[in-house]
Design a protein around this motif. Structure first.
Motif, PDB file in Angstrom:
ATOM      1  N   LEU A 163      -6.001 -22.020 -79.976  1.00  0.00           N
ATOM      2  CA  LEU A 163      -7.190 -22.793 -79.646  1.00  0.00           C
ATOM      3  C   LEU A 163      -8.375 -21.857 -79.538  1.00  0.00           C
ATOM      4  O   LEU A 163      -8.262 -20.800 -78.918  1.00  0.00           O
ATOM      5  N   VAL A 164      -9.502 -22.231 -80.155  1.00  0.00           N
ATOM      6  CA  VAL A 164     -10.747 -21.465 -80.043  1.00  0.00           C
ATOM      7  C   VAL A 164     -11.698 -22.313 -79.198  1.00  0.00           C
ATOM      8  O   VAL A 164     -11.916 -23.494 -79.470  1.00  0.00           O
ATOM      9  N   VAL A 165     -12.240 -21.666 -78.154  1.00  0.00           N
ATOM     10  CA  VAL A 165     -13.104 -22.367 -77.199  1.00  0.00           C
ATOM     11  C   VAL A 165     -14.507 -21.764 -77.254  1.00  0.00           C
ATOM     12  O   VAL A 165     -14.661 -20.548 -77.250  1.00  0.00           O
ATOM     13  N   ASP A 166     -15.486 -22.639 -77.263  1.00  0.00           N
ATOM     14  CA  ASP A 166     -16.892 -22.241 -77.203  1.00  0.00           C
ATOM     15  C   ASP A 166     -17.227 -21.930 -75.746  1.00  0.00           C
ATOM     16  O   ASP A 166     -17.194 -22.834 -74.902  1.00  0.00           O
ATOM     17  N   GLY A 167     -17.519 -20.678 -75.451  1.00  0.00           N
ATOM     18  CA  GLY A 167     -17.805 -20.275 -74.082  1.00  0.00           C
ATOM     19  C   GLY A 167     -19.275 -20.362 -73.705  1.00  0.00           C
ATOM     20  O   GLY A 167     -19.687 -19.737 -72.724  1.00  0.00           O
ATOM     21  N   CYS A 168     -20.070 -21.113 -74.437  1.00  0.00           N
ATOM     22  CA  CYS A 168     -21.524 -21.190 -74.199  1.00  0.00           C
ATOM     23  C   CYS A 168     -21.911 -22.183 -73.111  1.00  0.00           C
ATOM     24  O   CYS A 168     -22.973 -22.767 -73.178  1.00  0.00           O
ATOM     25  N   ARG A 169     -21.084 -22.377 -72.115  1.00  0.00           N
ATOM     26  CA  ARG A 169     -21.468 -23.318 -71.050  1.00  0.00           C
ATOM     27  C   ARG A 169     -21.783 -22.569 -69.796  1.00  0.00           C
ATOM     28  O   ARG A 169     -21.337 -21.540 -69.519  1.00  0.00           O
TER      29      ARG A 169
END
Length: 185
Positions: free
Chosen positions: A179-185
């Protein structure tokens, strides 16, 4: 539409629970990616959704700023005993003292969340139930690193980023991720 952090954490748990146990009766989630990407935040959310989960931070395992290439040896002492249903352990690195401190014992648990750069190393691929890659743009990661670790981090950023790149290339971490997660939060 992008998932939010809770949805990402729930997806990680669904994936790992659907796979066989690899740490005795327990399962391992490795949350990897470059410094400042949001790995610790995601690990906290996964643990919040899984009562009794144990979180181990890779920052405690590196032997200082140059310790990434050898961290898989520390992981062996933690993970291999757990795979045999025995307590695992590692030496905690004291960043202020610049040396290893006490030995930390980790009891077998239903879920171990290992978060940080190098948590997805290939040496222990057979034990990883789910490998998560968290990514974010360089400038955001740098800002987070400085906010988290203070200006003491700044002189080490470039060398650490270079060590990460070598490590990630050698281990093909992003390519192996479930799984690739967008950490831009």
């Amino acid at each position: 539409m992008a998932r939010d952090l809770t949805e990402d954490a729930a997806l990680v748990l669904d994936l790992v629970r659907a796979r066989p146990a690899t740490l005795g009766r327990g399962r391992l989630v490795s949350i990897d990616g470059p410094a400042g990407a949001g790995k610790t935040t995601l690990a906290g959310e996964v643990a919040a959704l899984a009562p009794g989960a144990v979180v181990v931070h890779m920052d405690d395992l590196y032997e200082g700023w140059d310790g990434l290439p050898d961290v898989d040896r520390q992981l062996t002492g933690l993970l291999r005993p757990l795979s045999d249903r025995l307590p695992g352990s590692y030496r905690r690195y004291d960043w202020d003292a610049g040396s290893f401190a006490e030995t930390v014992t980790v009891e077998p648990a239903e879920l171990l969340v290992l978060e940080g750069v190098g948590s997805g190393c290939r040496r222990h691929d057979d034990l990883i139930g789910v490998l998560v890659w968290v990514e974010a743009p360089y400038d955001l990661r740098m800002r987070r690193g400085i906010e988290r670790d203070g200006e003491a981090f700044a002189p080490h950023w470039e060398a650490w980023a270079a060590a990460e790149e070598v490590h990630f290339t050698r281990h093909r971490t992003r390519e192996r991720a479930d799984l690739v997660v967008d950490g831009c939060r």
